[in-house]
Write an enzyme that holds these catalytic residues in place. Sequence first.
Site, PDB file in Angstrom:
ATOM      1  N   PHE A  95      23.288  18.390  34.195  1.00  0.00           N
ATOM      2  CA  PHE A  95      21.981  18.682  33.630  1.00  0.00           C
ATOM      3  C   PHE A  95      21.886  19.154  32.022  1.00  0.00           C
ATOM      4  CE2 PHE A  95      18.655  22.263  33.315  1.00  0.00           C
ATOM      5  CZ  PHE A  95      17.418  21.541  33.581  1.00  0.00           C
ATOM      6  N   ILE A 146      27.604  21.417  28.208  1.00  0.00           N
ATOM      7  CA  ILE A 146      26.784  20.721  29.335  1.00  0.00           C
ATOM      8  C   ILE A 146      28.141  20.553  30.418  1.00  0.00           C
ATOM      9  CG2 ILE A 146      25.564  18.914  30.498  1.00  0.00           C
ATOM     10  CD1 ILE A 146      24.041  20.578  28.058  1.00  0.00           C
ATOM     11  N   ASP A 188      14.222  27.313  39.029  1.00  0.00           N
ATOM     12  CA  ASP A 188      13.796  28.339  39.852  1.00  0.00           C
ATOM     13  C   ASP A 188      14.465  28.412  41.269  1.00  0.00           C
ATOM     14  OD1 ASP A 188      11.975  29.817  38.347  1.00  0.00           O
ATOM     15  OD2 ASP A 188      10.308  28.652  39.008  1.00  0.00           O
ATOM     16  N   ARG A 224      49.331  49.914  48.602  1.00  0.00           N
ATOM     17  CA  ARG A 224      49.937  50.286  47.456  1.00  0.00           C
ATOM     18  C   ARG A 224      50.108  51.840  47.586  1.00  0.00           C
ATOM     19  NH1 ARG A 224      53.106  50.193  42.971  1.00  0.00           N
ATOM     20  NH2 ARG A 224      52.183  51.287  41.244  1.00  0.00           N
ATOM     21  N   GLN A 274      40.203  47.541  38.416  1.00  0.00           N
ATOM     22  CA  GLN A 274      40.347  49.056  38.302  1.00  0.00           C
ATOM     23  C   GLN A 274      41.302  49.450  39.365  1.00  0.00           C
ATOM     24  OE1 GLN A 274      39.838  50.490  35.499  1.00  0.00           O
ATOM     25  NE2 GLN A 274      40.485  52.405  35.966  1.00  0.00           N
ATOM     26  N   GLU A 276      22.627  29.409  33.193  1.00  0.00           N
ATOM     27  CA  GLU A 276      21.429  29.016  33.991  1.00  0.00           C
ATOM     28  C   GLU A 276      20.155  30.270  33.570  1.00  0.00           C
ATOM     29  OE1 GLU A 276      22.703  26.698  37.592  1.00  0.00           O
ATOM     30  OE2 GLU A 276      20.424  27.193  37.631  1.00  0.00           O
TER      31      GLU A 276
END
Lengths: 259, 388
Positions: B122, B156, B239, B267, B336, B363
């Site tokens: 597109f 594109i 949309d 951990r 994190q 978009e």
Amino acid sequence: MKIIVCIKQVLDAKDVHLDPVTNNLLREGVPSIMNPYDQYAVEEAVRLKELLGGEVTVLSMGPPQAEDVLRQAISCGADHAVLVSDRAFAGADTWATSYTLAMAIQAIGAFELILCGKQAIDGDTAQVGPSLALRLGIPFVTCVQKVRQATDSGLILERMMDDGYDVLSVDYPALLTVVKDINKPRVPSLKGKMRAKKIEIRKLTAADIGADPLCIGLPGSPTQVEKVFSPPVRSQHTVFTGSIDEQIDQLIDSLKAYL
Amino acid sequence: MDYFLSEEQKMIVETARQITNEYIIPHRAALDEQDKFPRTILNAMAQADLFGIPVPEEFGGFGGGCLDIVLALEQLGRGCIGVGTAFAASSLGIYPILQAGSQEMRERYLPDAAAGKKFAAFGLTEANAGSDASGIQTTAVLDGDEWVVNGTKQWITNGGEAQIYTIVAITDRSKGPRGASMLVVEEGDPGFSCGPKEKKMGIRASSTTELIFKDCRIPKDRLIGRKGTGFITIMKTLDSSRPGIAALGLGLAQAALDEAACYAKQRVQFGKPIIAFQAVQHMLADMAIQLEAARALVYGAARHIDAHPQNMSKVSSMCKVFATDMAMKVATDAVQVMGGYGYMREYPVEKMMRDAKILQIYEGTNQIQRNVVGQELNKEYARVSVNG
Ligand SMILES: Cc1cc2nc3c(=O)[nH]c(=O)nc-3n(C[C@H](O)[C@H](O)[C@@H](O)COP(=O)(O)OP(=O)(O)OC[C@H]3O[C@@H](n4cnc5c(N)ncnc54)[C@H](O)[C@@H]3O)c2cc1C
Ligand SMILES: Cc1cc2nc3c(=O)[nH]c(=O)nc-3n(C[C@H](O)[C@H](O)[C@H](O)COP(=O)(O)OP(=O)(O)OC[C@H]3O[C@@H](n4cnc5c(N)ncnc54)[C@H](O)[C@@H]3O)c2cc1C
């Protein structure tokens, strides 16, 4: 080209346990799956159909639930499904199984090729394919790892050996058993799944295939399983999990303990 | 949570999940490192009929709606949103044909698109037309029975890999927004070429290139819909497609949460698995809460769009903003939680954090989406009084 694939429903090996007292298989709640080797047989049949045209029929002998694995094969591209199911088949060994499958195949009609898995992951005998071929009077090639060339009259195949492979050619009709190296089974397609949901499965009883009651099930089985048991645990063992690197690290750490 | 999916929708989830687990996850790191287009994976998706989801049954598709494509993209996003973007951009590329093309045009392109035999792209953005599409400079001029296209599209997705390109060009500058039209350009059309692949921060499995038109001549019947309807088609296309980008965010966030939570359980620091520390637990809890809230909004928006309402811009923009901001936050927090290990390429969350950023940009940037929501509110509150 008419291809028949024999598929067996088995218990998912990673969930199989024996009752410690009776040594019977604990089937309750254990999921049933298509024998893994048979998935490769279905895929190869569908590829041959896509190459040469024709139809793939999947066939299973088993209880009514075996319908599930037949539908799974349909979702992977098989065209027709046949379930041979009858209480009288219960307790069949490989001898009775191959008899039953041979009678069912004769009832289904003409074919050029039969595909089986190399072995079933529960019974593990690897006898049904060859035994079925002998009953039908057709040549067979076991442990096929590759179809090199396929034409309307026959196949050129690679048969896996311990020290390499053989190259063989075979004319139709023939039976092959396949190993996992032969292909990568496709992901069932959306359209295949829709078809699998709706398709009518042809059901055949012992009478429908004209089976001799003395040749099927327990009465037709010269081998009977006397006893099944879990081997006693010999020594302590540890299972490492995670990525290969993590497993190696864990292995090294645990070996260090012996230094 | 149970979202009461239909049997067909569960099938879509299962199929896309299997593709993700078997084809995408094992290869995503290599595709990223090598900037490699996932041709084999897209072929497997084609074989599994995923490209057919948005295409009507009469053209060999599955006749699915917005939620169906959302469910597929969520699963693919769990594996790699670079691959997911390549897939999503292809449906974006055919959407203008689907929704505004003539019957003849649909018959010409949709069956191959549904079968995944041809990919699409597109082309809207240009160097001077990003958020502001009115800056488009590419032109298409009718010369006898042919359009002559000139100009350059930028960034594109699927450039150089697609066979079908739906692009926007100005066909009558004097008419302002009503002077833009959409056209189909095919790979190999004379005067059409693609630039080199851009080098990107993330989604490196997807290809992003310029589309270059130099006196590119295409037949007259490549016009999509009527002349001058380009912007309307674009708005309708975006949309319907934005919830798909939101869905990539859901998948990515789910994967990042899964990685972080599994890691936190194993951990050990200060003699305890780090998940035992409340600070870590709360971070994981917030990730899970935000993710589930986003999922509920995205599925709700998709169902709303599937009911074909008059106006769907607001919900479409809302779910895009919320789910993609959430994905960026969750991916950052996953790094994190995993500390230095999370920052290393050995663990997948490093890539997820780099990848997540694009979701807030393409978009329509999240600022532009907020503009859309704000403008809709402005319109609504002109009609509604405080007392309802
Ligand atoms: C634990 C256990 C031990 C057993 N021990 C013995 C034994 O010692 N001797 C004996 O004779 N039997 C034994 N059986 C029974 C025997 O395994 C099965 O009854 C027989 O149906 C298939 O043999 P298999 O599973 O070894 O198949 P294999 O010969 O290993 O299977 C090869 C292929 O044959 C086809 N096939 C097999 N079964 C079917 C089916 N029902 N429907 C369609 N296709 C099929 C499939 O393509 C499969 O991949 C045992 C079963 C179990 C569960
Ligand atoms: C990897 C990638 C793939 C892409 N794929 C495609 C594709 O397939 N097809 C296609 O047509 N395009 C594609 N794009 C382009 C993409 O849609 C644009 O980058 C995007 O719309 C933003 O335009 P811009 O980058 O020019 O930013 P700009 O419009 O220059 O915006 C810069 C900043 O200003 C803000 N801003 C601009 N205007 C306003 C305003 N009015 N109010 C508030 N803030 C504002 C923006 O939010 C942003 O933060 C792709 C881009 C990338 C990076």
